[in-house]
Structures are given as C-alpha cells and as structure tokens.
Motif scaffolding. Structure first.
Motif, PDB file in Angstrom:
ATOM      1  N   ALA A   1      16.673   4.257   1.045  1.00  0.00           N
ATOM      2  CA  ALA A   1      17.937   4.758   1.143  1.00  0.00           C
ATOM      3  C   ALA A   1      17.894   6.328   0.840  1.00  0.00           C
ATOM      4  CB  ALA A   1      18.902   4.114   0.022  1.00  0.00           C
ATOM      5  N   VAL A   2      18.504   7.040   1.624  1.00  0.00           N
ATOM      6  CA  VAL A   2      18.492   8.403   1.482  1.00  0.00           C
ATOM      7  C   VAL A   2      19.727   8.954   0.469  1.00  0.00           C
ATOM      8  CG1 VAL A   2      18.884  10.591   2.885  1.00  0.00           C
ATOM      9  CG2 VAL A   2      17.535   8.715   4.004  1.00  0.00           C
ATOM     10  N   ARG A   3      19.649   9.796  -0.043  1.00  0.00           N
ATOM     11  CA  ARG A   3      20.684  10.285  -0.947  1.00  0.00           C
ATOM     12  C   ARG A   3      20.288  11.840  -0.952  1.00  0.00           C
ATOM     13  NH1 ARG A   3      22.014   6.199  -6.022  1.00  0.00           N
ATOM     14  NH2 ARG A   3      21.968   4.553  -4.454  1.00  0.00           N
ATOM     15  N   GLY A   4      21.045  12.705  -0.282  1.00  0.00           N
ATOM     16  CA  GLY A   4      21.011  13.936  -0.098  1.00  0.00           C
ATOM     17  C   GLY A   4      19.731  14.419   0.621  1.00  0.00           C
ATOM     18  N   GLU A   5      18.787  15.139  -0.050  1.00  0.00           N
ATOM     19  CA  GLU A   5      17.465  15.405   0.335  1.00  0.00           C
ATOM     20  C   GLU A   5      16.376  14.551  -0.109  1.00  0.00           C
ATOM     21  OE1 GLU A   5      16.375  19.525  -0.201  1.00  0.00           O
ATOM     22  OE2 GLU A   5      18.417  20.065   1.048  1.00  0.00           O
ATOM     23  N   ARG A   6      16.623  13.635  -0.863  1.00  0.00           N
ATOM     24  CA  ARG A   6      15.728  12.612  -1.480  1.00  0.00           C
ATOM     25  C   ARG A   6      15.765  11.344  -0.673  1.00  0.00           C
ATOM     26  NH1 ARG A   6      11.828  14.948  -3.555  1.00  0.00           N
ATOM     27  NH2 ARG A   6      11.305  13.268  -4.996  1.00  0.00           N
ATOM     28  N   VAL A   7      14.672  10.425  -0.781  1.00  0.00           N
ATOM     29  CA  VAL A   7      14.697   9.288  -0.233  1.00  0.00           C
ATOM     30  C   VAL A   7      14.111   8.364  -1.075  1.00  0.00           C
ATOM     31  CG1 VAL A   7      12.549   9.456   1.250  1.00  0.00           C
ATOM     32  CG2 VAL A   7      14.119   7.790   1.561  1.00  0.00           C
TER      33      VAL A   7
ATOM     34  N   SER B   1      10.912   2.131  -7.165  1.00  0.00           N
ATOM     35  CA  SER B   1       9.466   1.957  -6.842  1.00  0.00           C
ATOM     36  C   SER B   1       8.970   3.377  -6.449  1.00  0.00           C
ATOM     37  CB  SER B   1       9.093   0.941  -5.754  1.00  0.00           C
ATOM     38  OG  SER B   1       9.597  -0.288  -6.397  1.00  0.00           O
ATOM     39  N   TYR B   2       9.562   3.913  -5.413  1.00  0.00           N
ATOM     40  CA  TYR B   2       9.007   5.312  -4.786  1.00  0.00           C
ATOM     41  C   TYR B   2      10.327   6.232  -4.895  1.00  0.00           C
ATOM     42  CZ  TYR B   2       4.611   2.980  -3.906  1.00  0.00           C
ATOM     43  OH  TYR B   2       3.463   2.363  -3.874  1.00  0.00           O
ATOM     44  N   GLU B   3       9.859   7.350  -4.823  1.00  0.00           N
ATOM     45  CA  GLU B   3      10.969   8.571  -4.426  1.00  0.00           C
ATOM     46  C   GLU B   3      10.230   9.650  -3.890  1.00  0.00           C
ATOM     47  OE1 GLU B   3      14.675  10.108  -6.782  1.00  0.00           O
ATOM     48  OE2 GLU B   3      12.804  11.108  -7.588  1.00  0.00           O
ATOM     49  N   ALA B   4      10.856  10.459  -2.779  1.00  0.00           N
ATOM     50  CA  ALA B   4      10.405  11.574  -2.203  1.00  0.00           C
ATOM     51  C   ALA B   4      11.523  12.672  -1.748  1.00  0.00           C
ATOM     52  CB  ALA B   4       9.370  11.265  -0.964  1.00  0.00           C
TER      53      ALA B   4
ATOM     54  N   PRO C   1       0.781  -1.402  -0.254  1.00  0.00           N
ATOM     55  CA  PRO C   1       0.024  -0.024  -0.058  1.00  0.00           C
ATOM     56  C   PRO C   1       0.962   1.372  -0.096  1.00  0.00           C
ATOM     57  CG  PRO C   1      -0.840  -1.419   1.787  1.00  0.00           C
ATOM     58  CD  PRO C   1       0.755  -1.979   1.191  1.00  0.00           C
ATOM     59  N   LEU C   2       0.403   2.212  -0.637  1.00  0.00           N
ATOM     60  CA  LEU C   2       1.120   3.628  -0.767  1.00  0.00           C
ATOM     61  C   LEU C   2       1.359   4.126   0.861  1.00  0.00           C
ATOM     62  CD1 LEU C   2       2.161   5.952  -2.243  1.00  0.00           C
ATOM     63  CD2 LEU C   2      -0.186   6.986  -2.138  1.00  0.00           C
ATOM     64  N   ALA C   3       0.603   4.049   1.539  1.00  0.00           N
ATOM     65  CA  ALA C   3       0.626   4.511   3.005  1.00  0.00           C
ATOM     66  C   ALA C   3       2.066   3.827   3.654  1.00  0.00           C
ATOM     67  CB  ALA C   3      -0.534   4.112   3.993  1.00  0.00           C
ATOM     68  N   ALA C   4       2.065   2.576   3.553  1.00  0.00           N
ATOM     69  CA  ALA C   4       3.100   1.660   3.987  1.00  0.00           C
ATOM     70  C   ALA C   4       4.544   2.136   3.114  1.00  0.00           C
ATOM     71  CB  ALA C   4       2.924   0.220   3.735  1.00  0.00           C
ATOM     72  N   ALA C   5       4.329   2.264   1.966  1.00  0.00           N
ATOM     73  CA  ALA C   5       5.644   2.646   1.411  1.00  0.00           C
ATOM     74  C   ALA C   5       6.153   4.062   1.703  1.00  0.00           C
ATOM     75  CB  ALA C   5       5.171   2.856   0.065  1.00  0.00           C
ATOM     76  N   ALA C   6       5.173   4.960   1.954  1.00  0.00           N
ATOM     77  CA  ALA C   6       5.284   6.342   2.427  1.00  0.00           C
ATOM     78  C   ALA C   6       6.084   6.125   4.074  1.00  0.00           C
ATOM     79  CB  ALA C   6       4.113   7.333   2.583  1.00  0.00           C
TER      80      ALA C   6
ATOM     81  N   LYS D   1       6.827  10.203  -5.886  1.00  0.00           N
ATOM     82  CA  LYS D   1       6.689   9.922  -7.085  1.00  0.00           C
ATOM     83  C   LYS D   1       6.622   8.454  -6.869  1.00  0.00           C
ATOM     84  CE  LYS D   1       9.298  13.440  -9.013  1.00  0.00           C
ATOM     85  NZ  LYS D   1      10.462  13.713  -9.740  1.00  0.00           N
ATOM     86  N   LEU D   2       5.583   8.040  -7.781  1.00  0.00           N
ATOM     87  CA  LEU D   2       5.393   6.429  -7.642  1.00  0.00           C
ATOM     88  C   LEU D   2       5.849   6.104  -9.263  1.00  0.00           C
ATOM     89  CD1 LEU D   2       4.309   3.635  -7.291  1.00  0.00           C
ATOM     90  CD2 LEU D   2       2.131   4.426  -8.352  1.00  0.00           C
ATOM     91  N   PHE D   3       6.721   5.019  -9.213  1.00  0.00           N
ATOM     92  CA  PHE D   3       7.595   4.750 -10.675  1.00  0.00           C
ATOM     93  C   PHE D   3       6.810   3.405 -10.818  1.00  0.00           C
ATOM     94  CE2 PHE D   3      10.177   7.785  -8.888  1.00  0.00           C
ATOM     95  CZ  PHE D   3      10.712   8.619 -10.127  1.00  0.00           C
ATOM     96  N   SER D   4       6.750   2.402  -9.825  1.00  0.00           N
ATOM     97  CA  SER D   4       6.034   1.291  -9.923  1.00  0.00           C
ATOM     98  C   SER D   4       5.655   0.282  -8.450  1.00  0.00           C
ATOM     99  CB  SER D   4       7.096   0.174 -10.841  1.00  0.00           C
ATOM    100  OG  SER D   4       8.211  -0.209  -9.851  1.00  0.00           O
TER     101      SER D   4
END
Length: 86
Positions: free
Chosen positions: A66-72, A83-86, A26-31, A50-53
């Motif tokens: 994983a965290v890279r800079g300000e993105r996870v 799959s996801y990026e925020a 579920p999206l909530a679990a991914a978040a 963002k949802l990629f797949s």
C-alpha cells in the motif's frame, strides 16, 4: 493497494529461495511488489528500502502492498505485520 496470497504452489520460485528449508520472499520480489503498488514506471529509483521482517512462506500467506504519501509498505500475515517499507 495490492493484495496477494503467496504460497509455494502458486509461486514455485519460493522453493528455490529458502533459509534452513523455509521458503522466504526474495528481496528482489519484495522490491518489485513495492514498485508495482506505487505504480512506478522505468526508469525508477527505490530509495530508503527498509526490511523489518522477512516474509516466511511456510503456508499460504496474505501480503498487502500500500502507498501512503511518498512511502510504500508491504505487510504480511493475518495481523498485517510490517515487512518492508520504501
């Protein structure tokens, strides 16, 4: 970096979230996984999600947040598909 293996045996809630009979994370679990990997504490804002797949859980599947800079990111499967990026 947070690694985990998802399966319906270890995460039974996945049985309740299926599309055409295929369990999907579920999206909530991914978040929640993204926020945990980032080490955020409440209150927080998850922006630019963002949802990629979707993460299909037909069999046990490895996920990595994983965290890279300000993105996870959340990647899934043996090839580490984004799959996801925020």
């Amino acid at each position: 970096r947070v690694e985990e293996t998802l399966s319906v045996a270890t995460h039974p809630y996945l049985r309740d979230h299926a599309i055409d009979g295929t369990p999907i994370l579920p999206l909530a679990a991914a978040a929640d996984l993204l926020v945990a990997a980032a080490g955020a504490e409440a209150p927080f804002e998850l922006s630019g999600l963002k949802l990629f797949s979707g993460v299909l859980v037909q069999e046990p599947i490895r996920i990595v947040s994983a965290v890279r800079g300000e993105r996870v990111t959340l990647r899934s499967g043996e090839k580490g598909a984004l799959s996801y990026e925020a």
